[in-house]
Each structure stands twice: as structure tokens, then as C-alpha cells.
Write an enzyme that holds these catalytic residues in place. Sequence first.
Site, short mmCIF file in Angstrom:
data_model
loop_
_atom_site.label_atom_id
_atom_site.label_comp_id
_atom_site.label_asym_id
_atom_site.label_seq_id
_atom_site.Cartn_x
_atom_site.Cartn_y
_atom_site.Cartn_z
N GLY A 77 0.80 -1.23 0.00
CA GLY A 77 0.00 0.00 0.00
C GLY A 77 0.83 1.27 0.00
O GLY A 77 1.97 1.30 0.47
N ARG A 141 0.86 -5.99 -4.80
CA ARG A 141 0.90 -6.82 -3.60
C ARG A 141 1.48 -8.21 -3.86
O ARG A 141 1.42 -9.07 -2.98
CB ARG A 141 -0.50 -6.93 -2.99
CG ARG A 141 -1.00 -5.59 -2.48
CD ARG A 141 -2.19 -5.69 -1.56
NE ARG A 141 -2.60 -4.35 -1.15
CZ ARG A 141 -2.15 -3.73 -0.05
NH1 ARG A 141 -1.29 -4.32 0.75
NH2 ARG A 141 -2.57 -2.52 0.23
N ASP A 172 5.78 -7.96 5.80
CA ASP A 172 5.92 -9.13 4.92
C ASP A 172 7.03 -8.92 3.89
O ASP A 172 7.84 -9.81 3.64
CB ASP A 172 4.61 -9.40 4.17
CG ASP A 172 3.64 -10.21 5.02
OD1 ASP A 172 4.04 -10.65 6.11
OD2 ASP A 172 2.49 -10.39 4.58
N LYS A 198 8.11 0.73 5.33
CA LYS A 198 6.93 1.45 4.88
C LYS A 198 5.68 0.73 5.34
O LYS A 198 5.46 -0.42 4.98
CB LYS A 198 6.91 1.51 3.35
CG LYS A 198 5.61 2.03 2.76
CD LYS A 198 5.26 1.41 1.41
CE LYS A 198 4.96 -0.06 1.49
NZ LYS A 198 3.64 -0.41 2.02
N THR A 199 4.88 1.35 6.16
CA THR A 199 3.51 0.88 6.40
C THR A 199 2.76 2.07 6.95
O THR A 199 3.23 2.72 7.89
CB THR A 199 3.37 -0.27 7.41
OG1 THR A 199 2.77 0.24 8.61
CG2 THR A 199 4.67 -0.89 7.78
N ASP A 201 0.25 2.10 8.64
CA ASP A 201 -0.21 1.79 10.00
C ASP A 201 0.88 2.00 11.05
O ASP A 201 0.61 1.97 12.23
CB ASP A 201 -0.66 0.33 10.11
CG ASP A 201 -1.79 0.02 9.15
OD1 ASP A 201 -2.33 0.96 8.54
OD2 ASP A 201 -2.13 -1.18 9.02
#
Lengths: 551, 551
Positions: A77, A141, A172, A198-199, A201
Site C-alpha cells: 500500500g 501486492r 511481509d 513502509k507501512t 499503519d
Amino acid sequence: MTEFLAARREYQPRGPLTLVELENSGLVTGQAITMDDRVTALFPRTSGQSVLRLTRGTGTTLSRQTPLRVGCVFSGGQAPGGHNVVAGIFEGIRRVHRDSTLIGFVGGPSGILKNQNIEITPELMRAYRNTGGFDLLGTGRTKLESAEDFATCARVFAQHKLDAFVIIGGDDSNTNAAFLSEYLRKSGSNTCVTGVPKTIDSDLRGPWTETSFGFDTAVRVYSELIANIAKDALSGKKYYHFIRLMGRSASHITLEAALQTHPNVALISEEIARDGKSMREIVDDLARVIAARAAAGLNHGIVLVPEGLIEFVPEIRALIDDLNDVIATHKDYLDSLRGFTAQIEYLAGRLKRESAGTLAALPLDIQRQLIMDRDPHGNVALSRIETEKLLIELLAIRLGEMKSEGHYHGKFAWQTHFLGYEGRCAAPTNFDANYSWCLGLTAAALAAGGHTGYLATVHGLTNPVETWQAVGVPLVSMLTMERRKGKDKAVIRKTLVDLNGQAFQRLATLRDEWASRDDYRFTGPIQYFGPATLVDRVPLSLFSNNTCAVE
Amino acid sequence: MTEFLAARREYQPRGPLTLVELENSGLVTGQAITMDDRVTALFPRTSGQSVLRLTRGTGTTLSRQTPLRVGCVFSGGQAPGGHNVVAGIFEGIRRVHRDSTLIGFVGGPSGILKNQNIEITPELMRAYRNTGGFDLLGTGRTKLESAEDFATCARVFAQHKLDAFVIIGGDDSNTNAAFLSEYLRKSGSNTCVTGVPKTIDSDLRGPWTETSFGFDTAVRVYSELIANIAKDALSGKKYYHFIRLMGRSASHITLEAALQTHPNVALISEEIARDGKSMREIVDDLARVIAARAAAGLNHGIVLVPEGLIEFVPEIRALIDDLNDVIATHKDYLDSLRGFTAQIEYLAGRLKRESAGTLAALPLDIQRQLIMDRDPHGNVALSRIETEKLLIELLAIRLGEMKSEGHYHGKFAWQTHFLGYEGRCAAPTNFDANYSWCLGLTAAALAAGGHTGYLATVHGLTNPVETWQAVGVPLVSMLTMERRKGKDKAVIRKTLVDLNGQAFQRLATLRDEWASRDDYRFTGPIQYFGPATLVDRVPLSLFSNNTCAVE
């Protein structure tokens, strides 16, 4: 080209001198890492590496006689700052040798497998630096995890003569980067692998990295909107606004947004899981707040709900697991049944008794969402579940009961919101523009130093930019053995909100006051051009997090 | 107090010298107004008034020997800039006499009936000027329209010795202001009534006023988010984002947002009504765009949907009218039926045949929303209808048909958004901060001049602020006789999008290109502190609207 983009293009991301003048810096070995033996066993060639720190005046510098060839890719994402990571890599490798080349693989990891790529140019970088989105390269993804994928990577990297490959991704992707790094070493490839955290969240926080890039920008967009909605609630005094926020596993976004905006209630999934709260108890707690406010004449409010909440409620978690099992087993027959009624009748007879009870107690809309919306793997599509509506339906029932018992005398009217895609591709704040650029430069440093199996990290983020420290952390040191689907796997565990940390403790201290009287904090939209107090801010939740396992 | 609010507090709203130095200006009579005789007959005392223009060097100025006492109130939904209207009134009446007083009625028009009020002080104004929301006074939707309400107003106004009363509201509120003004004149009251045009939808545009305050700010927040979402779509290339935008009757918000952001599709309710398009035709049009994009390899996109769309689709409009009639007639029995299935069966037998057919063809969720969600008057709650989901459900069916016919080869995945409350209480842009402040000063001028039954307007908004012209427009000149619920009523008709106007024509010219290739325009969030090109912008749709009936 809008005036905004034209003006923002001129921003020069900042960093410490070690990164800005990368050619004069060197990497020195820091502390050794102790690891789980079972992880070490999986990585004979890349475990045992030490932390690396970028410093000046080491004698040997990263400056090179020969150009570097580096590849990079976005995985998963979007997060604000991705283009600045690429800019940092690009500028960094050209600092150590002016003729270095950066190849960007297109459309995410599948772009490597299909060998679809573009060469990054100064003109491209000038156009994309400081902009949001991943549209320079696109993303995807696809996971690189099979031996076959790794072999293709090795072949493609060899064809491009890559000295290094940088994957910009989440837990992941970085787990897979560790395995790819090991595979490439074993197969005699010369390509080093580096990860960049990178996330959106921010669930890659923890001992290795203080936050992921883009989190600041996204939460600031959400905070802008929450504050606007709070102002609306305060003006009209009519509605409870239930605002669901992106953040599937961890509630970092909700916590940061709460510290920024002071809502009346902010649910934190990790706390609900710790306390083992049932849906009924969550609703009772909310109903008590609403009734107390009504008694004080207030029939409006702001409630923040993390997207992943229902997965943390024990009985709903059990229901979802059970549903996924039953759906997987009976998928074909189930799909042959037309309509919700037929499907739910069929399912109800096959679920465990507790699950069937939980399901039946849910509002019909939510039952439909649980059963009819499936993700691409056929599982319950959790991101589609409108948790805020579930809470509202149950609350309306509970408040009705309380009213008939004489314990509630208010009027419950509501609006719902989901904030997610609104913030993932905003133009990065100065903080994220700087941070992501520095991460890219750090990745360039690791590439120039010929190190493989590292995560590029930058430390001391709550201090002035000039004092930030670039650190390479061995990817394998982040891995933990975990049982998943009946097998032991080495994974990077998501970092959830630390309920003993300062950030959550601050919320816990203040929330009773926020619940009873309105103390909404109006943050305004992200400002890019104003005074430093506005444009150079740091996420509030980082201040509780600035002790790091890496010394 | 956030850094943002502290910094924004320092902004000094700008205006033409006629307003900034109100004490040196005078009001001169402009053109006379020709009106419908039936309207004139309803307003024997306040019709026949001419337009008033504020000018300098007229000989008589607004400067006074005695202080003014003025009241004001917010009526209806929030719009950015409301506090600056109050600031403009406050500063204006103190310019003409330093001891003038402003009383704010609290909680909307019901605050007059209950005589709940606060006196505005310089300290309050300093704290609230340039902030969004109506929280200084609150607001409400109580309508002042009965003779009893008017009598109460007269009594309360007399008690406070008000020279003037300013109502900051939309079409209904200003209609009622006209009647209140007539009533007060007739009853011998000395209180003058002035209206200030406020509607987030901007449906008070037209011959009298170029736009309502707050529209610019709200659309800029929506445009920020649409652009972020478009960037997300372009990066991930996975989703069609259907974005429903506030704007019940008129599509001005959607049109302005489209001109700002260049979505692939922007539905305009007025065009759909003009062309008499059925839901089937709307969906067919959308499906053609999606199929053509899929043929070009694009399976993502941005579709803007005005909130009021379905009311403009002839067969749905007929269904809603029929449903409202049937529900009104059978309300008690209907409410006694538990659950959707029982209610819909009962209703289906009582609806007209065409309506029953239209209802049955709608997706189940939408049928539920139409029947179960009622507004406070018992009517279908149109603002709760998730039009974007209706379009998506019908589109999925249509695209499925096209796929089986071999006319569509794409993948249709979607996300939905509703943007409304996110923008209504943002801090006003410079444009809105200036405009609303000038409207308040104009209202002060009308109060100082002792004029009743006027709307405060400011003209020439696309020109530099210094050249803006303050104009009083007789409220009765805005009234038209219209048949509503079987009775002739004098009303201010909402101004819909002019399909022959430049703004819509620009959309019509460009939209085929926007549909086929992505030309998303990234506007960024509202900037308050940057270069003038960023902070001093004017809504694009106003440039087609700067010829005004008032000369």
C-alpha cells in the site's frame, strides 16, 4: 501542474550532514545482535551481521571509483514519502559516484518478475520529489517468496548488473527481503538487498525503527478532518460522529489522531484485546459515556474507531476464524446458493455453537457484510466491515434499554465516516519528506558499502533533523519464529501499541476529561509554507518511543 | 490553542476601502427592482425598495452620533466564515459608533424565541475570527415563519432595543427574513432586518449574489481529498473510487470540485434532469466509460456523485414522492409492522404500479434505506441514501452483462466515500475569510443606514479584494411565487447549475478527455501562510458568473 505542486517542488529535503554529504561518510560496525537460534539456522549466510552506523571522519568513505547500479521497487500500500525514498537513493548513489544508475521496477514486485522497469532520471526525480503517491513506479501486492520467484529475481538483477536492490515495503516485504538476501548470497549473486520500512499503519515501529515513513502525513490529514468534524459537532450539537480510521492490526493511527485532536472517545484495539472485552462490554462503556454526556446536556460527540477493532474482540475473532474455515471447506456449494438468506442458513448449521450465537446477535447488515463480502483469498473481507455501524446499531439498542430504565435521557443521532484512502497519498509533510529522503540516502549508503540483508533506518527522529542518525539494522535480527497456519515461520512481528508506553498512557490519563467535556483540538490542514512551528512538526506519539534497542 | 489557530488568528481579513473604513462611506440608491405583482402584494411595506450601493464621498456618511444595537443569529447548516460575518458586523457597527453593541442569539433561531443570547466582546471576536464552525453561537434549524414567532421576535428585539437584526442563513431563512422584515414594519417595530447569504451548496447564487460564503473553503477541502484519492487510484491502479459530495439540490460543489481536480466522471444532477435520464441510462453511460478505460488497460478511476442525484432521476423522483405520500397516509400502521420485509410488502401493494416497479428494481440495501430511514418529518431520508452504492450495484450488474457479451474485459473493484461534514467547519480560506468579513461589514452598513429587508451582498469577487463592491439587495426582489404542497408561496428559488454557463461548459468540453486519460489535478490542502498564488485563490466556477443582474 498546480500552483501547489510547483511551489512544493522547490522544497529541499533536509538531513544530517552524514547523509547530505554521503560521499564523505563511512559505515562503521556497531553492536552485535543476539538472535533466536532457529532464525539463525535459516540464514547461515546473512545472520551474525552487526548493526552499521553512518559516520564522518572514519578514514574510509563511501565515495567510489566505479558507478553503482541499483534497483528499487514499491511493495504494498501507498504511503506519503515514497517518491522521496527513491529521490534519496538516486541522489545518494550519485553522490558516491556521479554516473551511478537507479532502475525502478514498475507495478510492484511483479515488475521484477516481468522485468518491467524504467531508469530514473534527474528530470523524473525533480517532477516527483516531495509529491505523494507511488505513481512514479506504481505498486502491487505480489509477494516474492517462492524459490522460483527468487531465481527470477537473481536472473533479472544479474541482467541489469545490479549492485543492490532496495525494497520499499512493510513487514511481509521485509521478511521476504531477508530471505531474498540469503538466497542471493547462497546462489553467488552479487546483488545486495536492502529494505526500507513502509507501512501507513506504522506497525513496523519498535526496537529497530521509530516509525515508518508516511505515518505522520496520513495522520495529519485524518486529524485535519477529525478536527473539522469535531468543530461541526460542536457547532450543530446534533450528532455523534463515529470515525473509523485506517489501521488494520495496530491502532497507532487512532492513538496519534487522538493525541492530536482530543476526541470524546478513542477505542484502542490493543487495550480491548488485553482486557478481553466483549462487544457487549465495549458498547456498555460507550453507552455510559453517552448517557453521562446527555445528563450534562451534550448530545454530540466524536468517537474514533480503529479499522481492525473487531478482530481484537475475542468472540468476533472466533466467529471470523470459524467462518473462514467453514467458507473454505464449503466454498463451491456456498457460491451456488443465491442470496444471503440461503447462505446464512446453510452456514449457521455448520458453525460452532458459540459462533452461530455471536453471528445471530449481530445486526443484519453486518451479518451480510461478514458473509457476502469476501477478499480475493475467499476470506471474510475484514476491511469492508463497517465496524462503526455495528457499534451504532448495538448502541442504539443499549441506549433504548437504558432509556426505558430511566438511565438515559438524551437523543442519539449519528453520522459515520471512514478515513483511509483520503490520507495515504497526500504530499508528504516536511517531517515525512525529510525522513523518507534520509531513508533513501541510508539505503544508498548500504548499497555503496556492499552490505546485504539490512533495513535502512534513521534514528533520533524527535531531535533536530541535523542530528538524525542513519543506521543499518540486520533484517534477520527483526525476525521471530511464529506458528502460522500450523507451521513455524520466521516473520517480522507487527508492532502493536505499547499499552505501557507514554503515548497510550497520556491518552489513558486524559480520556475521562475528554469524554466529559469537549476539549477538541483544531489542528488545521497540513501547512507546507508557513512558520517552522507549523511546518516542522513531529508525530506526538514518537516522543514516547525515542529509546531504541539500537544503541 | 493549537499552533495553527494561534498563527491564523493573526490574519487580518481584507476588503475594499468602502468597507474597511465604513464610517466614511454612505449608501446610495441604485437601480429600482421590477417584481412579480403577486409578491408585491404580500409586501406592501417593504416592496418597491431599490438596490443600495456603498460608496465613499457621498456627503452623508454612516458615521453616527448614537451607538447601534444589533442582534445576529446563525440559521441552518454550518459554513466556513460564519465567525467572520459576525466579526464584520461587530467591527462595522463599532466603526460607525464606538459604543455600538452586538448581541448574538444562541443555538439558532430558537435562541431568539427563548431569548438566549450573549454579548459579543472584542476578546470573543479575537478568539473566533478566522476560525471555522458556528460554535461561537451555535446554530439550529428552527424556522421563524408563524405570526406567533414573529411576535416573539418583535418582543425580544424591543426588549434588547435592537436597531437591526442580521440573520445568517440560506434560502428559507432569507425568505423568512423578508416576511419578518415586513411584519416588523407593519407592527411598528424599529428593528431593521438584514440577511446574509449562507449555504454550503452555494445554491443562493444567481442574479443577486455571486456565491455564498464558505463554499470556497468546503470545496477546497473536498478537492484536497479527491486529489489524494485520485493519486491513490493512480498509484495502486486497482479501484474505482465513487465519491459522493454534499450538495442536495444543486451540483455546484461537484462542478467546482471537478474543475479543481479533473475526475474521470462528474455527474451533474441538473444535466441528468434536463436530459430526463433514467437510472439505466446513467449506469449505461458509466459502464461505457469504464469499459473503454478497461480496453485501454485502466481499471481504476474517480467518479464524483452529487448527494442529490437521485432526486433528479425522473423515475426515482416519482418513486420518492409516491413513497412519501403512502408513508404519510399509512404511517401508524406501517410503524407497527416490525422489520423491512413486512413493511415493504405492505407498501408495495399501495404504491403506484410504476413506483412499485422502480422500487423492486433497486438493490435490497437501497430499498431498505428508502423505506426504513426517515427524516424527522417522516419523509424518506434522502441524505442517508448511499447513491454511490446504488450506482455501483447497478454498474456491477451491467458490466457483468457486457462481459458475457464480450464488450467488457476489465476488473471492477471499488471504494466509496462521502465528503460533507469533513469540509463544512474548516477554517475559512483567505477568500472566505475576506468575503464573509465583508458581508458582515455590509450588513453593518445596512443596519447603520436604517434599511430593512435587504440581503447583504458583495460583488466583483473574481476581481482584487480592494475593488469589491458592497451592495444591499432588497430581499423581496429575490422572491418568486411557487406552488408548494398545493399552495402558492413566495420563496427564494434555489439557484441550480446553469448548463449554459461557462463553468459547466468547461466541464462539458473537457470531460471526454478526462474520462479516457487520467488528468488528475493535485490541488493540495488549503494553504494559509504561503505565497499569494496559493493562499489568495478564487473558486474557478465563479469566473463564469461575474456578470450580475445588479448593475
